[in-house]
Design a protein around this motif. Structure first.
Motif, mmCIF file in Angstrom:
data_model
loop_
_atom_site.group_PDB
_atom_site.id
_atom_site.type_symbol
_atom_site.label_atom_id
_atom_site.label_comp_id
_atom_site.label_asym_id
_atom_site.label_seq_id
_atom_site.Cartn_x
_atom_site.Cartn_y
_atom_site.Cartn_z
ATOM 1 N N HIS A 32 0.701 -1.179 0.175
ATOM 2 C CA HIS A 32 -0.091 -0.132 0.075
ATOM 3 C C HIS A 32 0.815 1.257 -0.027
ATOM 4 C CE1 HIS A 32 -3.743 -2.350 0.585
ATOM 5 N NE2 HIS A 32 -3.099 -2.889 1.665
ATOM 6 N N ASP A 33 2.039 1.091 0.354
ATOM 7 C CA ASP A 33 3.104 2.349 0.386
ATOM 8 C C ASP A 33 3.344 2.891 -0.976
ATOM 9 O OD1 ASP A 33 4.151 -0.181 0.619
ATOM 10 O OD2 ASP A 33 6.320 0.653 1.169
ATOM 11 N N ILE A 34 3.279 1.971 -1.888
ATOM 12 C CA ILE A 34 3.789 2.046 -3.227
ATOM 13 C C ILE A 34 2.485 2.763 -4.100
ATOM 14 C CG2 ILE A 34 4.764 0.968 -5.530
ATOM 15 C CD1 ILE A 34 6.121 -0.990 -3.726
ATOM 16 N N PRO A 35 2.879 4.072 -4.762
ATOM 17 C CA PRO A 35 1.858 4.707 -5.423
ATOM 18 C C PRO A 35 1.188 3.711 -6.534
ATOM 19 C CG PRO A 35 3.257 6.225 -5.078
ATOM 20 C CD PRO A 35 4.145 4.691 -4.647
ATOM 21 N N ALA A 36 0.183 3.734 -6.821
ATOM 22 C CA ALA A 36 -0.644 3.226 -7.975
ATOM 23 C C ALA A 36 0.151 3.389 -9.344
ATOM 24 C CB ALA A 36 -2.000 3.538 -8.339
ATOM 25 N N GLY A 37 0.237 2.294 -10.007
ATOM 26 C CA GLY A 37 1.383 2.509 -11.264
ATOM 27 C C GLY A 37 2.787 2.386 -11.344
ATOM 28 N N VAL A 38 3.263 2.295 -9.924
ATOM 29 C CA VAL A 38 4.756 2.106 -9.803
ATOM 30 C C VAL A 38 5.065 0.557 -9.733
ATOM 31 C CG1 VAL A 38 6.535 2.507 -8.242
ATOM 32 C CG2 VAL A 38 5.044 4.390 -8.852
ATOM 33 N N VAL A 39 6.087 0.062 -10.409
ATOM 34 C CA VAL A 39 6.375 -1.305 -10.374
ATOM 35 C C VAL A 39 6.529 -1.694 -8.997
ATOM 36 C CG1 VAL A 39 7.797 -3.115 -10.966
ATOM 37 C CG2 VAL A 39 7.043 -1.313 -12.773
ATOM 38 N N TRP A 40 5.812 -3.045 -8.638
ATOM 39 C CA TRP A 40 6.449 -3.724 -7.379
ATOM 40 C C TRP A 40 7.990 -4.464 -7.670
ATOM 41 C CZ3 TRP A 40 1.514 -6.098 -4.725
ATOM 42 C CH2 TRP A 40 0.489 -5.162 -4.511
ATOM 43 N N THR A 41 8.874 -4.249 -6.862
ATOM 44 C CA THR A 41 9.890 -4.939 -7.396
ATOM 45 C C THR A 41 10.070 -6.060 -6.481
ATOM 46 O OG1 THR A 41 11.239 -3.853 -5.505
ATOM 47 C CG2 THR A 41 11.166 -2.440 -7.728
ATOM 48 N N LYS A 42 10.931 -7.083 -7.166
ATOM 49 C CA LYS A 42 11.095 -8.141 -6.306
ATOM 50 C C LYS A 42 11.575 -7.922 -4.740
ATOM 51 C CE LYS A 42 12.989 -12.066 -7.783
ATOM 52 N NZ LYS A 42 13.844 -12.842 -8.500
ATOM 53 N N ASP A 43 12.592 -7.015 -4.626
ATOM 54 C CA ASP A 43 13.076 -6.730 -3.458
ATOM 55 C C ASP A 43 11.835 -6.302 -2.382
ATOM 56 O OD1 ASP A 43 15.485 -7.395 -4.052
ATOM 57 O OD2 ASP A 43 16.322 -5.245 -4.335
ATOM 58 N N ALA A 44 11.133 -5.400 -2.988
ATOM 59 C CA ALA A 44 9.881 -4.964 -1.910
ATOM 60 C C ALA A 44 8.856 -6.232 -1.721
ATOM 61 C CB ALA A 44 9.006 -3.948 -2.658
ATOM 62 N N ILE A 45 8.698 -6.934 -2.488
ATOM 63 C CA ILE A 45 7.676 -8.092 -2.223
ATOM 64 C C ILE A 45 8.323 -9.197 -1.206
ATOM 65 C CG2 ILE A 45 6.640 -10.225 -3.590
ATOM 66 C CD1 ILE A 45 6.617 -8.355 -5.914
ATOM 67 N N LEU A 95 5.898 -10.880 -8.737
ATOM 68 C CA LEU A 95 5.079 -11.258 -7.750
ATOM 69 C C LEU A 95 5.191 -13.228 -7.968
ATOM 70 C CD1 LEU A 95 1.793 -9.159 -7.835
ATOM 71 C CD2 LEU A 95 3.132 -9.733 -5.569
ATOM 72 N N ALA A 96 5.010 -13.297 -9.257
ATOM 73 C CA ALA A 96 5.123 -14.923 -9.715
ATOM 74 C C ALA A 96 6.401 -15.456 -9.246
ATOM 75 C CB ALA A 96 4.953 -15.089 -11.204
ATOM 76 N N ALA A 97 7.556 -14.661 -9.379
ATOM 77 C CA ALA A 97 8.880 -15.051 -9.177
ATOM 78 C C ALA A 97 9.126 -15.187 -7.369
ATOM 79 C CB ALA A 97 9.885 -14.123 -9.603
ATOM 80 N N CYS A 98 8.163 -14.586 -6.576
ATOM 81 C CA CYS A 98 8.108 -14.733 -5.327
ATOM 82 C C CYS A 98 7.089 -15.806 -4.789
ATOM 83 C CB CYS A 98 7.977 -13.468 -4.492
ATOM 84 S SG CYS A 98 9.127 -12.059 -4.982
ATOM 85 N N GLY A 99 6.434 -16.354 -5.726
ATOM 86 C CA GLY A 99 5.488 -17.612 -5.477
ATOM 87 C C GLY A 99 4.004 -17.100 -4.983
ATOM 88 N N ILE A 100 3.784 -15.692 -5.295
ATOM 89 C CA ILE A 100 2.346 -15.337 -5.037
ATOM 90 C C ILE A 100 1.729 -15.185 -6.601
ATOM 91 C CG2 ILE A 100 0.775 -13.470 -4.449
ATOM 92 C CD1 ILE A 100 3.520 -12.515 -2.631
ATOM 93 N N LYS A 101 0.443 -16.131 -6.459
ATOM 94 C CA LYS A 101 -0.121 -16.561 -7.712
ATOM 95 C C LYS A 101 -1.478 -16.010 -7.684
ATOM 96 C CE LYS A 101 3.481 -18.553 -9.626
ATOM 97 N NZ LYS A 101 3.484 -19.842 -10.166
ATOM 98 N N THR A 102 -2.144 -15.387 -6.930
ATOM 99 C CA THR A 102 -3.534 -14.803 -6.975
ATOM 100 C C THR A 102 -3.698 -13.279 -6.744
ATOM 101 O OG1 THR A 102 -4.505 -17.054 -5.937
ATOM 102 C CG2 THR A 102 -5.866 -15.061 -5.954
ATOM 103 N N VAL A 103 -4.267 -12.651 -7.537
ATOM 104 C CA VAL A 103 -4.077 -11.321 -7.841
ATOM 105 C C VAL A 103 -5.622 -10.763 -7.855
ATOM 106 C CG1 VAL A 103 -3.546 -9.374 -8.927
ATOM 107 C CG2 VAL A 103 -1.943 -10.948 -8.627
ATOM 108 N N CYS A 104 -6.001 -9.939 -6.879
ATOM 109 C CA CYS A 104 -7.485 -9.368 -7.060
ATOM 110 C C CYS A 104 -7.295 -7.941 -7.421
ATOM 111 C CB CYS A 104 -8.225 -9.437 -5.626
ATOM 112 S SG CYS A 104 -9.561 -8.443 -5.274
ATOM 113 N N TYR A 105 -8.165 -7.483 -8.360
ATOM 114 C CA TYR A 105 -8.150 -6.046 -8.674
ATOM 115 C C TYR A 105 -9.596 -5.601 -9.089
ATOM 116 C CZ TYR A 105 -9.307 -7.843 -13.461
ATOM 117 O OH TYR A 105 -9.687 -8.298 -14.863
ATOM 118 N N ASN A 106 -9.656 -4.226 -9.386
ATOM 119 C CA ASN A 106 -10.883 -3.762 -9.614
ATOM 120 C C ASN A 106 -10.929 -2.831 -10.769
ATOM 121 O OD1 ASN A 106 -11.518 -1.106 -8.774
ATOM 122 N ND2 ASN A 106 -10.453 -1.982 -7.106
ATOM 123 N N PHE A 107 -12.040 -2.672 -11.598
ATOM 124 C CA PHE A 107 -11.987 -1.601 -12.747
ATOM 125 C C PHE A 107 -13.250 -0.536 -12.483
ATOM 126 C CE2 PHE A 107 -11.381 -0.493 -17.132
ATOM 127 C CZ PHE A 107 -10.230 -0.525 -17.174
#
Length: 398
Positions: A32-45, A95-107
């Motif tokens: 939640h601390d990463i603004p929308a649109g900014v890449v989630w890095t492997k380090d952060a995950i 996310l996949a590289a870190c083993g997380i495989k379910t993503v919820c999103y909305n439009f």
């Protein structure tokens, strides 16, 4: 079904130790601390995973991402979107590289879930989230002063809205604005009235048809990557399931869901079944919706609402309200059984008790609106009891 819990990160006053005491083992969270649109890095995950798993005795894991946000520019379809799509794909890869495989999103354009009262009193002194149709109309017509807004509200609702507005103080109006903005997670902008008008103006040419086309464009760009990575993406229904502030909503009904799934047929284009969001729309049959789209459900939000004839609704007890929760749980367990028999490795459907009333010692605590500990603990315990009873009666795996 995997019992999970929405957790707002290290700053959440509900700690991971508290989560484990509820019986949940899966964590539903986001960066939640990463603004929308900014890449989630492997380090952060990986840093967040280490925090969640730092006490091995708790047995917790980051089970579901909620949410990996989508920029408004993608929903509007403005400008060169390919760099934004690539950033989203990069976050999925990490996310996949870190083993997380379910993503919820909305439009949902501009606003996430929307309520007018975050602490409506209930019998015994608890508090609940509530959507009052007349307060929403007062905001839309007399505070926001949206052109043509009056036509979107029933005459009797509009009359009550005028009465509320005429009797309201500046403090009342400020509180209503804050309540309506409260559904936006921390990394999103809160709008004042001029800012909200500016944002709505960006969507002035976006009809429901165009919004659906823009969703299709997004899915075409990211779902093939998700499929390659083994990620299941589940779109969250609109909350409330109706046009809001003149903005279209395209995930509000059974027909809407079918249209979304048809935009890009793939195991990775799935549904987050939210019984509360869909349950707030008259005519939505939640057990039937769950049964029709069972194979596409990758995550479930289980909560309940009670609807009023004027379009208002209130968060109810998880086994109260208008949704037949027992029937929905039965469908989910039957779908799990089908997946297990088919040999699927990830056959369990993660679910969380969505929202919850403020009860007992949680009343007045500074938790995220709708996310107190005790109300959700009660909901999780009630649903766990339903699961156990249905599984034993019908011979279905939990």
């Amino acid at each position: 079904m995997e019992q999970t819990w929405r957790w707002w990160g290290p700053a959440d006053i509900i700690t991971l130790e508290h989560v484990r005491q509820t019986g949940a083992t899966g964590i539903v969270t986001a960066l939640h601390d990463i603004p929308a649109g900014v890449v989630w890095t492997k380090d952060a995950i990986e840093e967040r995973i280490r925090f969640i798993e730092r006490d091995r005795q708790l047995g917790l894991r980051w089970s579901v991402v909620e949410s990996l946000p989508i920029l408004e520019a993608i929903k509007i379809g403005e400008g060169n979107l390919e760099p934004l799509f690539e950033d989203y794909r990069t976050s999925l890869r990490n996310l996949a590289a870190c083993g997380i495989k379910t993503v919820c999103y909305n439009f949902m354009p501009v606003l996430d879930w929307t309520r007018t009262d975050l602490r409506a009193p209930v019998v015994g002194g608890g508090r609940a989230l509530r959507f009052n149709a007349h307060e929403y109309a007062a905001f839309d017509c007399f505070m926001l002063e949206r052109k043509g807004a009056e036509a979107d509200h029933a005459p009797e609702v509009l009359a009550r809205a005028r009465a509320w507005f005429d009797a309201s103080t500046p403090s009342d109006r400020d509180k209503l604005l804050a309540n309506i903005m409260a559904g936006l997670p921390g990394a999103f902008d809160r709008y004042d009235l001029p800012g909200l008008r500016t944002m709505l103006a960006r969507f002035k040419d976006v009809s429901a048809e165009r919004l659906r086309e823009n969703l299709g464009r997004f899915l075409k760009a990211v779902v093939p990557t998700a499929e390659e990575l083994g990620i299941r993406m589940g779109i969250h229904p609109d909350d409330p399931p109706r046009p809001l502030l003149g903005l279209p909503r395209i995930v509000s009904s059974e027909e809407h869901i079918a249209a979304v799934l048809d935009l890009h047929r793939s195991p990775s284009n799935g549904l987050t079944l939210c019984t509360g969001s869909l349950g707030a729309r008259p005519g939505n049959d939640l057990p039937a919706i769950a049964k029709r789209f069972a194979e596409h459900i990758c995550f479930a939000h289980l909560r309940n609402v009670t609807k009023d004839p004027d379009g208002s609704f209130e968060e109810a007890d998880h086994l109260g309200g208008d949704v037949d929760m027992v029937a929905v749980v039965r469908v989910l367990l039957q779908e799990q059984n089908r997946r297990r028999q088919a040999g699927a490795a990830d056959w369990r459907i993660p679910f969380r008790p969505d929202h919850g009333r403020e009860l007992l010692d949680d009343v007045g605590k500074p938790t995220h609106p709708g996310y107190p500990a005790i109300g959700r603990l009660r909901g999780l315990a009630e649903i766990r009891g339903v699961m156990t009873a249905v599984s034993q009666l019908e011979g279905l795996a939990l």
